[in-house]
Design a protein around this motif. Sequence first.
Motif, mmCIF file in Angstrom:
data_model
loop_
_atom_site.group_PDB
_atom_site.id
_atom_site.type_symbol
_atom_site.label_atom_id
_atom_site.label_comp_id
_atom_site.label_asym_id
_atom_site.label_seq_id
_atom_site.Cartn_x
_atom_site.Cartn_y
_atom_site.Cartn_z
ATOM 1 N N GLY A 136 88.355 6.878 32.671
ATOM 2 C CA GLY A 136 89.082 5.650 32.986
ATOM 3 C C GLY A 136 90.533 5.942 33.356
ATOM 4 O O GLY A 136 91.173 5.152 34.047
ATOM 5 N N ASP A 166 85.869 0.177 37.003
ATOM 6 C CA ASP A 166 86.123 -0.968 36.120
ATOM 7 C C ASP A 166 86.667 -2.164 36.891
ATOM 8 O O ASP A 166 86.307 -3.307 36.627
ATOM 9 C CB ASP A 166 87.106 -0.571 35.002
ATOM 10 C CG ASP A 166 86.475 0.400 34.024
ATOM 11 O OD1 ASP A 166 85.230 0.459 33.960
ATOM 12 O OD2 ASP A 166 87.220 1.104 33.323
ATOM 13 N N ASP A 183 76.822 0.879 37.466
ATOM 14 C CA ASP A 183 75.868 1.976 37.692
ATOM 15 C C ASP A 183 74.428 1.432 37.635
ATOM 16 O O ASP A 183 73.608 1.702 38.524
ATOM 17 C CB ASP A 183 76.109 3.030 36.599
ATOM 18 C CG ASP A 183 75.224 4.272 36.714
ATOM 19 O OD1 ASP A 183 74.475 4.386 37.689
ATOM 20 O OD2 ASP A 183 75.294 5.124 35.808
ATOM 21 N N GLY A 268 84.118 9.912 31.007
ATOM 22 C CA GLY A 268 83.208 8.764 30.993
ATOM 23 C C GLY A 268 82.347 8.622 32.236
ATOM 24 O O GLY A 268 81.161 8.277 32.155
ATOM 25 N N ASN A 272 77.645 8.653 35.030
ATOM 26 C CA ASN A 272 77.123 7.960 36.210
ATOM 27 C C ASN A 272 75.883 8.658 36.783
ATOM 28 O O ASN A 272 75.912 9.833 37.132
ATOM 29 C CB ASN A 272 78.217 7.856 37.278
ATOM 30 C CG ASN A 272 77.765 7.018 38.464
ATOM 31 O OD1 ASN A 272 77.297 7.544 39.458
ATOM 32 N ND2 ASN A 272 77.855 5.722 38.335
ATOM 33 N N ASP A 300 84.569 8.585 25.320
ATOM 34 C CA ASP A 300 85.417 9.085 24.237
ATOM 35 C C ASP A 300 84.679 9.177 22.900
ATOM 36 O O ASP A 300 84.040 8.217 22.474
ATOM 37 C CB ASP A 300 86.657 8.187 24.113
ATOM 38 C CG ASP A 300 87.573 8.367 25.310
ATOM 39 O OD1 ASP A 300 87.345 9.311 26.092
ATOM 40 O OD2 ASP A 300 88.517 7.568 25.452
HETATM 41 O O1 KG4 Z 1 86.307 9.125 29.094
HETATM 42 P P1 KG4 Z 1 86.317 7.677 28.864
HETATM 43 O O2 KG4 Z 1 85.498 7.119 27.718
HETATM 44 O O3 KG4 Z 1 87.764 7.153 28.607
HETATM 45 C C1 KG4 Z 1 88.914 7.709 29.126
HETATM 46 O O4 KG4 Z 1 89.333 8.792 28.625
HETATM 47 O O5 KG4 Z 1 89.450 7.088 30.062
HETATM 48 O O6 KG4 Z 1 85.886 6.993 30.226
HETATM 49 C C2 KG4 Z 1 85.690 5.613 30.324
HETATM 50 C C3 KG4 Z 1 85.388 5.270 31.770
HETATM 51 C C4 KG4 Z 1 85.424 3.771 32.038
HETATM 52 O O7 KG4 Z 1 86.170 3.584 33.221
HETATM 53 C C5 KG4 Z 1 83.953 3.416 32.241
HETATM 54 O O8 KG4 Z 1 83.755 2.293 33.071
HETATM 55 C C6 KG4 Z 1 83.438 4.677 32.888
HETATM 56 O O9 KG4 Z 1 84.070 5.707 32.141
HETATM 57 N N1 KG4 Z 1 81.970 4.816 32.810
HETATM 58 C C7 KG4 Z 1 81.160 4.866 33.903
HETATM 59 C C8 KG4 Z 1 79.841 4.982 33.419
HETATM 60 N N2 KG4 Z 1 79.881 5.015 32.052
HETATM 61 C C9 KG4 Z 1 81.197 4.919 31.700
HETATM 62 N N3 KG4 Z 1 81.458 4.824 35.209
HETATM 63 C C10 KG4 Z 1 80.430 4.907 36.076
HETATM 64 N N4 KG4 Z 1 79.127 5.009 35.712
HETATM 65 C C11 KG4 Z 1 78.797 5.063 34.402
HETATM 66 N N5 KG4 Z 1 77.520 5.172 34.037
#
Ligand code: KG4
Length: 332
Positions: A136, A166, A183, A268, A272, A300
């Motif tokens: 994110g 997002d 997704d 995150g 995908n 996370d």
């Molecule tokens: O790594 P993370 O939990 O948090 C940060 O360190 O930012 O990543 C969260 C991000 C969010 O933007 C969420 O919408 C995205 O990962 N995310 C995805 C999927 N699962 C989580 N984006 C696309 N496809 C997914 N399946």
Amino acid sequence: MIALGIETSCDETSAAVVRDGREILSNVILSQAAHTRFGGVIPEVASREHVRAIVPIYGQALEEAGVELSDVKLVAATMGPGLVGPLLVGLSFAKGLAWARKIPFVPVNHLEGHLAANILEHPDLDRHHLTLIVSGGHTMLVEVRAFGDYTLLGQTRDDAAGEAFDKVAKLMGLGYPGGAALDRLAAGGDPRFVRFPRAVMKDDYAFSYSGLKTAVAIYLERLDRSELEIHCADIAASFQEAVVDVLVAKTIKAAEAMQISHVTLSGGVAANSRRRARMSEEVAARGGRLFYPSPVLCTDNAAMIAAAGQYSFDRYGPGELVANAIPYLRLA
Ligand code: KG4
Ligand code: ZN
């Protein structure tokens, strides 16, 4: 060696117990629901939620792992990058625990945590590999020579890819954070329905997602409701394809140029499904191997922090209890 990891950099309160940087004994993650109605994370609310949750989540992590506090020989916590208030909650808790128990404390870079999720789960991963961290808050391509030894090849000039996911999800009424929902919706759509722009950058390994985000916003604004209802899956798939195309192309280019055969996805957006499938095909076609963490270790979590803490301890020894939260901490 049993390590306790603590992660509170954004809106997940997490505690985990990991043995020898390889075996996850517990990984408790509380995703704060308080932000959903605001459509984004409110830092002050996140800090207060972490304060309320940290002790019970830590207790649950020990209980699920079946260990006592006296079994824990190392405490690791995220020191940055992230939101300063939330970071301070987990960091202060972990430092207090380490001090009281007189055991080593290791402050962890959150990005190194994402990268460690792959090392934790894949013993056959080459120490020298290429990783694409997409979350994110970050989109970066990194050459990893060994744990702690990195070269940042390129990163986003504006929005992170997860942020674009997002924002588009929000515009399409899929809630927040909507990356995973988008997704799922895109799985039933036609990725060639709309040709959204792919940012072409002078710098080979730089990324940009703000133009794409605006293009989707303008496209949606011009669409009437009935058309959006009929084609929402196609639009989601077309947006996702534009994101994935660029991520895949730049990663493959770097892997070829540097002759690195092992590639990992982390953060995150590594969850995908389209990106995993496309990247797997492309890497395999060139005789390489793609690794990515299981879904719970993509977003996370504290298990990746405990593992990164262990690898850092093995290489550099314990950290200092004076370590402070650094919101814009870089990957060295
Ligand atoms: O790594 P993370 O939990 O948090 C940060 O360190 O930012 O990543 C969260 C991000 C969010 O933007 C969420 O919408 C995205 O990962 N995310 C995805 C999927 N699962 C989580 N984006 C696309 N496809 C997914 N399946
Ligand atoms: Zn993260």
